[in-house]
Design a protein around this motif. Structure first.
Motif, PDB file in Angstrom:
ATOM      1  N   SER A  87       0.892  -1.294  -0.417  1.00 35.63           N
ATOM      2  CA  SER A  87      -0.066   0.156   0.120  1.00 35.63           C
ATOM      3  C   SER A  87       0.857   0.921  -0.311  1.00 35.63           C
ATOM      4  CB  SER A  87      -0.697  -0.288   1.129  1.00 35.63           C
ATOM      5  OG  SER A  87       0.115  -0.166   2.779  1.00 35.63           O
ATOM      6  N   SER A  88       2.155   0.785  -0.064  1.00 35.10           N
ATOM      7  CA  SER A  88       2.908   1.818   0.510  1.00 35.10           C
ATOM      8  C   SER A  88       4.368   1.794  -0.882  1.00 35.10           C
ATOM      9  CB  SER A  88       4.001   2.112   1.376  1.00 35.10           C
ATOM     10  OG  SER A  88       4.372   0.678   2.340  1.00 35.10           O
ATOM     11  N   ASP A  89       3.754   1.524  -2.338  1.00 33.07           N
ATOM     12  CA  ASP A  89       4.629   1.736  -3.003  1.00 33.07           C
ATOM     13  C   ASP A  89       4.957   2.586  -3.936  1.00 33.07           C
ATOM     14  OD1 ASP A  89       6.223   0.156  -4.877  1.00 33.07           O
ATOM     15  OD2 ASP A  89       5.574  -1.629  -5.408  1.00 33.07           O
ATOM     16  N   ASN A  90       5.009   3.764  -4.113  1.00 34.72           N
ATOM     17  CA  ASN A  90       5.308   4.870  -4.972  1.00 34.72           C
ATOM     18  C   ASN A  90       5.194   4.847  -6.049  1.00 34.72           C
ATOM     19  OD1 ASN A  90       3.209   6.484  -3.078  1.00 34.72           O
ATOM     20  ND2 ASN A  90       4.503   6.802  -2.094  1.00 34.72           N
ATOM     21  N   ALA A  91       6.880   3.780  -6.003  1.00 37.44           N
ATOM     22  CA  ALA A  91       7.385   3.499  -7.261  1.00 37.44           C
ATOM     23  C   ALA A  91       7.226   2.808  -7.477  1.00 37.44           C
ATOM     24  CB  ALA A  91       9.065   3.318  -6.438  1.00 37.44           C
ATOM     25  N   GLY A  92       6.006   1.912  -7.654  1.00 35.48           N
ATOM     26  CA  GLY A  92       5.677   0.749  -8.654  1.00 35.48           C
ATOM     27  C   GLY A  92       4.656   1.441  -8.894  1.00 35.48           C
ATOM     28  N   GLN A  93       3.793   2.247  -8.451  1.00 31.93           N
ATOM     29  CA  GLN A  93       2.324   2.312  -8.709  1.00 31.93           C
ATOM     30  C   GLN A  93       2.995   3.771 -10.023  1.00 31.93           C
ATOM     31  OE1 GLN A  93      -0.399   4.732  -6.858  1.00 31.93           O
ATOM     32  NE2 GLN A  93      -1.714   2.396  -6.229  1.00 31.93           N
ATOM     33  N   THR A 111      -6.348   3.998  -7.666  1.00 29.98           N
ATOM     34  CA  THR A 111      -6.152   3.966  -6.100  1.00 29.98           C
ATOM     35  C   THR A 111      -4.631   4.741  -5.326  1.00 29.98           C
ATOM     36  OG1 THR A 111      -5.798   1.530  -5.620  1.00 29.98           O
ATOM     37  CG2 THR A 111      -7.663   2.765  -6.344  1.00 29.98           C
ATOM     38  N   VAL A 112      -4.857   5.831  -6.109  1.00 28.07           N
ATOM     39  CA  VAL A 112      -3.136   6.129  -5.130  1.00 28.07           C
ATOM     40  C   VAL A 112      -2.340   5.895  -3.683  1.00 28.07           C
ATOM     41  CG1 VAL A 112      -3.036   8.049  -6.956  1.00 28.07           C
ATOM     42  CG2 VAL A 112      -4.208   8.499  -4.049  1.00 28.07           C
ATOM     43  N   GLU A 118       2.078  10.319  -6.174  1.00 27.60           N
ATOM     44  CA  GLU A 118       2.067   9.617  -7.559  1.00 27.60           C
ATOM     45  C   GLU A 118       1.880  11.057  -8.618  1.00 27.60           C
ATOM     46  OE1 GLU A 118       1.630   6.620  -5.213  1.00 27.60           O
ATOM     47  OE2 GLU A 118       1.211   8.102  -5.077  1.00 27.60           O
ATOM     48  N   ASN A 119       1.790  11.577  -8.246  1.00 29.66           N
ATOM     49  CA  ASN A 119       0.902  13.232  -8.925  1.00 29.66           C
ATOM     50  C   ASN A 119       1.778  14.128 -10.203  1.00 29.66           C
ATOM     51  OD1 ASN A 119      -0.369  13.895  -6.817  1.00 29.66           O
ATOM     52  ND2 ASN A 119      -0.474  15.956  -6.162  1.00 29.66           N
ATOM     53  N   PRO A 120       3.092  13.783  -9.876  1.00 27.41           N
ATOM     54  CA  PRO A 120       3.755  14.061 -11.125  1.00 27.41           C
ATOM     55  C   PRO A 120       3.888  13.433 -12.546  1.00 27.41           C
ATOM     56  CG  PRO A 120       5.320  14.345  -9.310  1.00 27.41           C
ATOM     57  CD  PRO A 120       3.746  14.510  -8.831  1.00 27.41           C
ATOM     58  N   ALA A 121       3.427  12.234 -12.124  1.00 27.52           N
ATOM     59  CA  ALA A 121       2.982  11.208 -13.256  1.00 27.52           C
ATOM     60  C   ALA A 121       1.274  11.163 -13.972  1.00 27.52           C
ATOM     61  CB  ALA A 121       3.261   9.499 -12.304  1.00 27.52           C
ATOM     62  N   ILE A 122       0.985  10.897 -13.053  1.00 28.70           N
ATOM     63  CA  ILE A 122      -0.069  11.664 -13.100  1.00 28.70           C
ATOM     64  C   ILE A 122      -0.347  12.844 -13.876  1.00 28.70           C
ATOM     65  CG2 ILE A 122      -2.758  12.554 -12.567  1.00 28.70           C
ATOM     66  CD1 ILE A 122      -2.533  10.652 -10.116  1.00 28.70           C
ATOM     67  N   THR A 123       0.285  14.051 -13.853  1.00 29.18           N
ATOM     68  CA  THR A 123       0.270  15.557 -14.783  1.00 29.18           C
ATOM     69  C   THR A 123       0.826  14.868 -15.765  1.00 29.18           C
ATOM     70  OG1 THR A 123      -0.143  16.811 -12.840  1.00 29.18           O
ATOM     71  CG2 THR A 123       0.348  17.739 -14.990  1.00 29.18           C
ATOM     72  N   LYS A 124       1.624  13.911 -16.138  1.00 29.14           N
ATOM     73  CA  LYS A 124       2.256  14.014 -17.631  1.00 29.14           C
ATOM     74  C   LYS A 124       0.670  12.992 -18.867  1.00 29.14           C
ATOM     75  CE  LYS A 124       6.493  12.395 -19.371  1.00 29.14           C
ATOM     76  NZ  LYS A 124       8.119  11.594 -19.114  1.00 29.14           N
ATOM     77  N   ALA A 125       0.919  12.101 -17.818  1.00 26.31           N
ATOM     78  CA  ALA A 125      -0.477  11.468 -18.172  1.00 26.31           C
ATOM     79  C   ALA A 125      -1.186  11.751 -19.169  1.00 26.31           C
ATOM     80  CB  ALA A 125      -1.384  10.186 -17.586  1.00 26.31           C
ATOM     81  N   ARG A 126      -1.924  12.804 -18.180  1.00 27.17           N
ATOM     82  CA  ARG A 126      -2.837  13.924 -18.997  1.00 27.17           C
ATOM     83  C   ARG A 126      -2.494  14.430 -19.369  1.00 27.17           C
ATOM     84  NH1 ARG A 126      -5.838  16.599 -13.950  1.00 27.17           N
ATOM     85  NH2 ARG A 126      -7.032  17.084 -15.446  1.00 27.17           N
ATOM     86  N   LYS A 127      -1.199  15.045 -19.338  1.00 25.25           N
ATOM     87  CA  LYS A 127      -1.083  15.947 -20.661  1.00 25.25           C
ATOM     88  C   LYS A 127      -0.435  15.227 -22.230  1.00 25.25           C
ATOM     89  CE  LYS A 127       1.748  19.457 -17.937  1.00 25.25           C
ATOM     90  NZ  LYS A 127       2.923  20.147 -17.880  1.00 25.25           N
ATOM     91  N   PRO A 141      -3.580  17.832  -4.244  1.00 28.02           N
ATOM     92  CA  PRO A 141      -5.171  17.988  -4.586  1.00 28.02           C
ATOM     93  C   PRO A 141      -6.005  17.057  -5.100  1.00 28.02           C
ATOM     94  CG  PRO A 141      -4.180  19.529  -5.422  1.00 28.02           C
ATOM     95  CD  PRO A 141      -2.809  19.021  -5.513  1.00 28.02           C
ATOM     96  N   PRO A 142      -7.173  17.160  -4.809  1.00 29.95           N
ATOM     97  CA  PRO A 142      -8.160  16.509  -6.333  1.00 29.95           C
ATOM     98  C   PRO A 142      -7.822  16.603  -7.528  1.00 29.95           C
ATOM     99  CG  PRO A 142      -9.421  16.290  -3.739  1.00 29.95           C
ATOM    100  CD  PRO A 142      -8.016  17.655  -3.772  1.00 29.95           C
ATOM    101  N   SER A 143      -7.271  17.622  -7.913  1.00 25.83           N
ATOM    102  CA  SER A 143      -7.723  18.708  -9.539  1.00 25.83           C
ATOM    103  C   SER A 143      -6.475  18.134 -10.109  1.00 25.83           C
ATOM    104  CB  SER A 143      -7.782  20.422  -8.743  1.00 25.83           C
ATOM    105  OG  SER A 143      -6.672  20.115  -8.355  1.00 25.83           O
ATOM    106  N   VAL A 144      -5.604  17.064  -9.366  1.00 24.36           N
ATOM    107  CA  VAL A 144      -4.900  16.607 -10.517  1.00 24.36           C
ATOM    108  C   VAL A 144      -5.252  15.449 -10.685  1.00 24.36           C
ATOM    109  CG1 VAL A 144      -2.853  15.110  -9.777  1.00 24.36           C
ATOM    110  CG2 VAL A 144      -2.277  16.866  -7.842  1.00 24.36           C
ATOM    111  N   THR A 145      -6.222  14.718 -10.638  1.00 24.80           N
ATOM    112  CA  THR A 145      -7.253  13.722 -12.135  1.00 24.80           C
ATOM    113  C   THR A 145      -8.159  14.785 -12.346  1.00 24.80           C
ATOM    114  OG1 THR A 145      -7.975  13.224  -9.665  1.00 24.80           O
ATOM    115  CG2 THR A 145      -6.514  12.282 -10.391  1.00 24.80           C
ATOM    116  N   ASP A 146      -8.375  13.967 -13.269  1.00 25.14           N
ATOM    117  CA  ASP A 146     -10.076  14.645 -13.715  1.00 25.14           C
ATOM    118  C   ASP A 146     -11.158  14.188 -12.887  1.00 25.14           C
ATOM    119  OD1 ASP A 146      -8.992  15.027 -16.582  1.00 25.14           O
ATOM    120  OD2 ASP A 146      -8.713  13.263 -16.642  1.00 25.14           O
ATOM    121  N   ALA A 147     -11.310  13.335 -12.578  1.00 25.77           N
ATOM    122  CA  ALA A 147     -12.539  13.092 -11.816  1.00 25.77           C
ATOM    123  C   ALA A 147     -11.992  12.037  -9.970  1.00 25.77           C
ATOM    124  CB  ALA A 147     -13.432  12.221 -12.103  1.00 25.77           C
TER     125      ALA A 147
END
Length: 344
Positions: A87-93, A111-112, A118-127, A141-147
């Protein structure tokens, strides 16, 4: 002198001209088909949807995967799955997010493990044009994801906090709290919700131990044993989820505690957890609905892939307090309802 090609009738043949015309028509049709495919967003290709969970063993995530797989099959999409080692494997996610984008997914359901890591990787994916939806656990913040499609985890904590307060009839108690790792946004919401429902602050002297059970049975047993060494008089236990509650009860039982002498509350609503409510191991649990989260998430990605419509904001997927014994002033549903709506 040139001669015209003539058929058996003696008339000039028109095959070369006809063949040339057909080639032009077929070529034009093929070009039009390619152009149509290119402008329709590869409509003929199977839509790929990614699901990334915290780990592969927690029954909640197992059921979430099952729900996502079933919904993807129903909608003709393909589900790609990955998870962290814990549940704490950030690198894996983070690696999973990057791999999913490379694989050509249209959307990622996640489920982060941590509210921010994970925010930078999520932001890059959305871009890169990938829809990203958080399931169960919000980013910060919640706004890092679309929903966000999730249980109201603060409210889930409030419900079990109110139940524990009512069940102990306002007495001064000795509390242990078994959380997830630091940085877990869902863990913080449930923890703070319990405090709010119980009517105390985190600095209250009734709280004698806060441990990290990792949301798993064995680490939670160890964490509870450590708490009992600090104070053997613990009689109220908050746990992040039901596997954690099961581990805590093993430690309490070994220490000579009885079910009537300890109030244990939790969150999840899995079938094993509800059976523990029926057995008296857990006094009350807040039931959430991972199948609904997963199905809504897959549907949203498919709709986005087909028409570009993006979901936004927070969708509450519901929570109900399940208790074997109701207490005054706290709305709850019985074990029969819990078993009829459980998962795992």
């Amino acid at each position: 002198m040139q001669h015209q090609n003539r058929g058996r009738t003696g008339r000039p043949t028109r095959w070369p001209a006809l063949i040339g015309a057909l080639v032009v028509l077929v070529g034009s049709a093929a070009a039009a088909t390619v152009a149509s495919a290119n402008t329709s967003g590869s409509a003929a290709e199977t839509i790929k949807v990614a699901l990334i969970t915290k780990d592969v063993t927690n029954p909640f995530f197992v059921k979430m995967k099952q729900g996502a797989t079933a919904q993807a099959k129903k909608l003709g999409a393909e589900l790609l799955y990955a998870a962290g080692k814990s549940s704490s494997d950030n690198a894996g996610q983070i690696a999973a997010i990057e791999n999913m984008v490379t694989s050509g997914v249209k959307g990622i359901l996640i489920t982060v493990a941590d509210g921010k890591a994970e925010n930078p990787a999520i932001t890059k994916a959305r871009k890169a044009g990938v829809l990203v939806i958080a399931l169960d656990t919000p980013t910060v913040p919640p706004s890092v994801t679309d929903a966000l499609f999730a249980t109201n985890n603060l409210n889930a904590g409030v419900l079990i906090g109110k139940y524990a307060r009512a069940a102990t009839r306002g007495k001064t108690v000795t509390i242990a709290m078994l959380d997830e790792h630091a940085g877990s946004s869902v863990g913080a919401l449930r923890h703070n919700g319990f405090l709010k429902g119980f009517g105390i602050k985190g600095s209250n002297k009734q709280i004698v131990c806060v441990g990290n059970g990792q949301g798993q049975v064995a680490p939670s047993q160890t964490a509870m044993e450590n708490c009992l060494q600090k104070n053997p008089n613990i009689d109220v236990v908050y746990t992040i989820n039901e596997p954690s509650a099961a581990g805590a009860w093993t430690a309490l039982k070994k220490a000579g505690k009885t079910q009537s002498g300890v109030t244990i509350v939790s969150v999840d609503g899995g079938c094993a957890g509800v059976r523990n409510v029926r057995a008296g191991v857990i006094d009350a649990t807040s039931q959430q609905y991972p199948l609904k989260m997963a199905a809504l998430g897959v549907t949203a990605v498919v709709n986005y892939a087909k028409g570009g419509k993006k979901p936004s904001g927070y969708t509450d997927t519901g929570v109900n307090l399940i208790a074997k014994k109701a207490v005054a002033g706290v709305a709850s549903k019985g074990v029969a309802y819990g078993l009829a709506n459980c998962w795992g």
